[in-house]
Design a protein around this motif. Structure first.
Motif, PDB file in Angstrom:
ATOM      1  N   GLY A 129       0.778  -1.028   0.013  1.00 37.72           N
ATOM      2  CA  GLY A 129       0.017   0.035  -0.164  1.00 37.72           C
ATOM      3  C   GLY A 129       0.727   1.254   0.229  1.00 37.72           C
ATOM      4  O   GLY A 129       0.371   2.378   0.028  1.00 37.72           O
ATOM      5  N   TYR A 130       2.262   1.269  -0.138  1.00 34.49           N
ATOM      6  CA  TYR A 130       3.075   2.277  -0.010  1.00 34.49           C
ATOM      7  C   TYR A 130       2.897   2.969  -1.271  1.00 34.49           C
ATOM      8  O   TYR A 130       2.576   4.505  -1.323  1.00 34.49           O
ATOM      9  N   CYS A 131       3.680   2.571  -2.176  1.00 33.80           N
ATOM     10  CA  CYS A 131       3.580   3.465  -3.459  1.00 33.80           C
ATOM     11  C   CYS A 131       3.935   2.407  -4.618  1.00 33.80           C
ATOM     12  O   CYS A 131       4.282   1.329  -4.433  1.00 33.80           O
ATOM     13  N   SER A 132       3.944   3.106  -5.937  1.00 32.92           N
ATOM     14  CA  SER A 132       4.253   2.117  -7.013  1.00 32.92           C
ATOM     15  C   SER A 132       5.440   1.896  -7.248  1.00 32.92           C
ATOM     16  O   SER A 132       6.375   2.613  -6.708  1.00 32.92           O
ATOM     17  N   ASP A 181       7.794  14.381   7.389  1.00 34.75           N
ATOM     18  CA  ASP A 181       6.940  15.648   7.708  1.00 34.75           C
ATOM     19  C   ASP A 181       5.322  15.244   7.838  1.00 34.75           C
ATOM     20  O   ASP A 181       5.010  14.039   7.566  1.00 34.75           O
ATOM     21  N   ALA A 182       4.563  16.152   8.198  1.00 40.19           N
ATOM     22  CA  ALA A 182       3.130  15.797   8.499  1.00 40.19           C
ATOM     23  C   ALA A 182       2.412  15.264   7.045  1.00 40.19           C
ATOM     24  O   ALA A 182       1.594  14.431   7.070  1.00 40.19           O
ATOM     25  N   THR A 183       2.674  15.844   6.064  1.00 41.63           N
ATOM     26  CA  THR A 183       2.088  15.779   4.519  1.00 41.63           C
ATOM     27  C   THR A 183       2.263  14.301   4.228  1.00 41.63           C
ATOM     28  O   THR A 183       1.714  13.617   3.725  1.00 41.63           O
ATOM     29  N   THR A 184       3.645  13.873   4.339  1.00 43.98           N
ATOM     30  CA  THR A 184       4.088  12.551   4.274  1.00 43.98           C
ATOM     31  C   THR A 184       3.466  11.444   5.277  1.00 43.98           C
ATOM     32  O   THR A 184       3.038  10.428   4.429  1.00 43.98           O
ATOM     33  N   VAL A 185       2.995  11.665   6.247  1.00 44.01           N
ATOM     34  CA  VAL A 185       2.430  10.714   7.013  1.00 44.01           C
ATOM     35  C   VAL A 185       0.975  10.716   6.635  1.00 44.01           C
ATOM     36  O   VAL A 185       0.338   9.418   6.633  1.00 44.01           O
ATOM     37  N   ALA A 186       0.270  11.716   6.280  1.00 45.13           N
ATOM     38  CA  ALA A 186      -1.073  11.830   5.906  1.00 45.13           C
ATOM     39  C   ALA A 186      -1.191  11.017   4.527  1.00 45.13           C
ATOM     40  O   ALA A 186      -2.071  10.358   4.402  1.00 45.13           O
ATOM     41  N   PHE A 187      -0.481  11.065   3.583  1.00 46.76           N
ATOM     42  CA  PHE A 187      -0.243  10.676   2.475  1.00 46.76           C
ATOM     43  C   PHE A 187       0.072   9.130   2.579  1.00 46.76           C
ATOM     44  O   PHE A 187      -0.608   8.151   1.800  1.00 46.76           O
ATOM     45  N   PHE A 188       0.705   8.494   3.341  1.00 46.40           N
ATOM     46  CA  PHE A 188       0.839   7.240   3.693  1.00 46.40           C
ATOM     47  C   PHE A 188      -0.262   6.558   4.218  1.00 46.40           C
ATOM     48  O   PHE A 188      -0.657   5.502   3.826  1.00 46.40           O
ATOM     49  N   ASP A 234      11.603   4.362   4.717  1.00 50.00           N
ATOM     50  CA  ASP A 234      11.196   3.033   5.049  1.00 50.00           C
ATOM     51  C   ASP A 234       9.743   2.903   5.655  1.00 50.00           C
ATOM     52  O   ASP A 234       9.424   3.605   6.617  1.00 50.00           O
ATOM     53  N   PRO A 235       8.971   2.260   4.814  1.00 52.47           N
ATOM     54  CA  PRO A 235       7.415   2.170   5.377  1.00 52.47           C
ATOM     55  C   PRO A 235       7.374   1.753   6.849  1.00 52.47           C
ATOM     56  O   PRO A 235       6.057   1.873   7.719  1.00 52.47           O
ATOM     57  N   ILE A 236       8.071   0.887   7.355  1.00 50.10           N
ATOM     58  CA  ILE A 236       7.968   0.586   8.931  1.00 50.10           C
ATOM     59  C   ILE A 236       8.195   1.807   9.504  1.00 50.10           C
ATOM     60  O   ILE A 236       7.531   1.851  10.843  1.00 50.10           O
ATOM     61  N   ILE A 237       9.110   2.945   9.242  1.00 49.44           N
ATOM     62  CA  ILE A 237       9.259   4.028   9.934  1.00 49.44           C
ATOM     63  C   ILE A 237       7.866   4.956  10.151  1.00 49.44           C
ATOM     64  O   ILE A 237       7.304   5.242  10.985  1.00 49.44           O
ATOM     65  N   LEU A 238       7.321   4.976   8.779  1.00 47.32           N
ATOM     66  CA  LEU A 238       6.027   5.438   8.789  1.00 47.32           C
ATOM     67  C   LEU A 238       4.986   5.041   9.777  1.00 47.32           C
ATOM     68  O   LEU A 238       4.073   5.567  10.139  1.00 47.32           O
ATOM     69  N   PHE A 239       4.959   3.779   9.546  1.00 50.49           N
ATOM     70  CA  PHE A 239       3.981   2.872  10.398  1.00 50.49           C
ATOM     71  C   PHE A 239       3.980   2.969  11.752  1.00 50.49           C
ATOM     72  O   PHE A 239       3.170   3.160  12.529  1.00 50.49           O
ATOM     73  N   ARG A 240       5.326   2.869  12.353  1.00 48.55           N
ATOM     74  CA  ARG A 240       5.656   3.304  13.692  1.00 48.55           C
ATOM     75  C   ARG A 240       5.164   4.701  13.995  1.00 48.55           C
ATOM     76  O   ARG A 240       4.655   4.967  15.105  1.00 48.55           O
ATOM     77  N   MET A 241       5.373   5.734  13.021  1.00 45.24           N
ATOM     78  CA  MET A 241       4.908   6.962  13.223  1.00 45.24           C
ATOM     79  C   MET A 241       3.155   7.020  13.489  1.00 45.24           C
ATOM     80  O   MET A 241       2.719   7.748  14.302  1.00 45.24           O
ATOM     81  N   LEU A 242       2.708   6.071  12.684  1.00 51.26           N
ATOM     82  CA  LEU A 242       1.242   6.068  12.722  1.00 51.26           C
ATOM     83  C   LEU A 242       0.779   5.359  13.955  1.00 51.26           C
ATOM     84  O   LEU A 242      -0.343   5.881  14.660  1.00 51.26           O
ATOM     85  N   VAL A 243       1.508   4.325  14.541  1.00 53.42           N
ATOM     86  CA  VAL A 243       1.338   3.609  15.920  1.00 53.42           C
ATOM     87  C   VAL A 243       1.344   4.854  17.063  1.00 53.42           C
ATOM     88  O   VAL A 243       0.651   4.971  17.952  1.00 53.42           O
ATOM     89  N   LEU A 244       2.449   5.565  16.904  1.00 56.95           N
ATOM     90  CA  LEU A 244       2.810   6.578  17.910  1.00 56.95           C
ATOM     91  C   LEU A 244       1.516   7.625  17.816  1.00 56.95           C
ATOM     92  O   LEU A 244       1.239   8.229  19.001  1.00 56.95           O
TER      93      LEU A 244
END
Length: 344
Positions: free
Chosen positions: A42-45, A102-109, A57-67
């Motif tokens: 689900g990350y990107c093409s 940044d916030a936009t990257t997290v929201a897009f992810f 790394d999508p794991i970093i972004l996923f950890r941010m979503l959990v946080l």
């Protein structure tokens, strides 16, 4: 004070590690890499070449979503807190020399995960991990719902009537920026004489371990009992179902019986026919088990900093609460590990 050296910095990090037991436990106990195939999906093409900035790394972004769910943070607040707090930075897997998403990257992810239907799969993936760990659903199931407040919409009565009919007020089409900020799915509901606006998070937990096994997010005006069929968990080792009196009724008793479940739903009295002492005593016995689901909502309200949700629309609210329910299961898993360690 003198000049700080490398050893001083190591001691500081070690103290932070000891003073953030929740983040440390989550970081060590959750099988983060097992989610990578779904996150990549689900990350990107696929990148056509190696030009440009390397993807995060999508794991970093996923950890941010959990946080974000642990502390009920907005995207902007999440970006600031990860930049500001060393323990948050360490939890997501970054260092002082790394660039914080940044916030936009997290929201897009998060939006890409939602669009790809990955969030539900992440929830199911962790359910499989629980089964492997011997924490499959046992002891029967408890069903309940909690109200999910969202920012109130300042609409006119005429606009609300149009929205209730599933349509968009005519003059809103000429104002796309305004329409983008309007929640057309949230609804009002009155509970105990108090009006609430938003959605409902209906869940099914197993009575023995207390994990959320199934969930459904709906507008607030949908009655709790309408979700009972979608919440029943056939994988539970016991066929007993607990629920409060909001789920009482002959049709639901017949539904459970037809599906092979034993009902422990609270009996419901009326003004003309109040419950007798025997019925009240039976309800009191049932409450000793049913009350466990309230602990789930209590932890979301207190430990996870409230239930207020700032997503717009049912689809995004469903994705938000899918992550929130998953994060609760992460926390519950750490609690179970801690209890087992103390018992051992």
């Amino acid at each position: 004070m003198g000049q700080r050296g490398f050893w001083d910095e190591e001691q500081r990090i070690h103290k932070l590690h000891q003073k953030s037991p929740t983040l440390t436990a989550l970081s060590e106990a959750i099988p983060w890499d097992s989610f990578r195939p779904l996150l990549d999906q689900g990350y990107c093409s696929e990148r056509k070449n190696n030009a440009g900035r390397k993807r995060i790394d999508p794991i970093i972004l996923f950890r941010m979503l959990v946080l974000q769910q642990l502390f009920n943070l907005s995207d902007e607040a999440l970006e600031f807190q990860v930049n500001d707090r060393r323990s948050f930075e360490k939890f997501v897997g970054l260092g002082v020399m790394d660039t914080i998403p940044d916030a936009t990257t997290v929201a897009f992810f998060r939006e890409r995960l939602r669009s790809a239907g990955v969030i539900e799969e992440l929830f199911d993936c962790f359910e499989q991990h629980l089964r492997v760990q011997g924490l499959e659903a046992r002891g029967g199931q408890i069903i309940d719902a909690t109200l999910v407040p969202v920012p109130k919409q300042r609409n006119t009565r005429a606009e609300n009537q149009v929205i209730k009919q599933g349509e968009v007020p005519e003059d809103w089409h000429d104002k796309p920026n305004r329409l983008q900020q309007k929640d057309l799915d949230a609804r009002w509901v009155k509970k105990n004489g108090v009006s609430h606006y938003g959605y409902k998070n209906s869940i099914c937990i197993d009575a023995e371990h207390g994990f959320i096994r199934r969930y459904v997010v709906t507008p607030a005006n949908i009655h709790d009992s309408q979700m009972i069929a979608a919440l029943l968990d056939p994988e539970n080792s016991a066929d007993i179902v607990w629920a409060d009196s909001g789920y009482a009724g002959r049709q639901f008793e017949e539904l459970l019986a037809a599906a092979g479940f034993e009902s422990r739903i609270h009996e419901k009295g009326t003004r003309s026919r109040p419950l007798d002492e025997d019925a009240q005593a039976r309800n009191k016995v049932k409450s000793k088990i049913r009350a466990r689901v309230e602990h789930v909502f209590g932890q979301m309200q207190v430990s996870m900093c409230g239930k207020l949700t700032r997503r717009i629309g049912l689809a995004r609210t469903n994705a938000w609460w899918g992550l929130r329910n998953l994060t609760f299961n992460f926390m519950r898993f750490c609690q179970k590990l801690r209890v087992c360690a103390v018992a051992g």
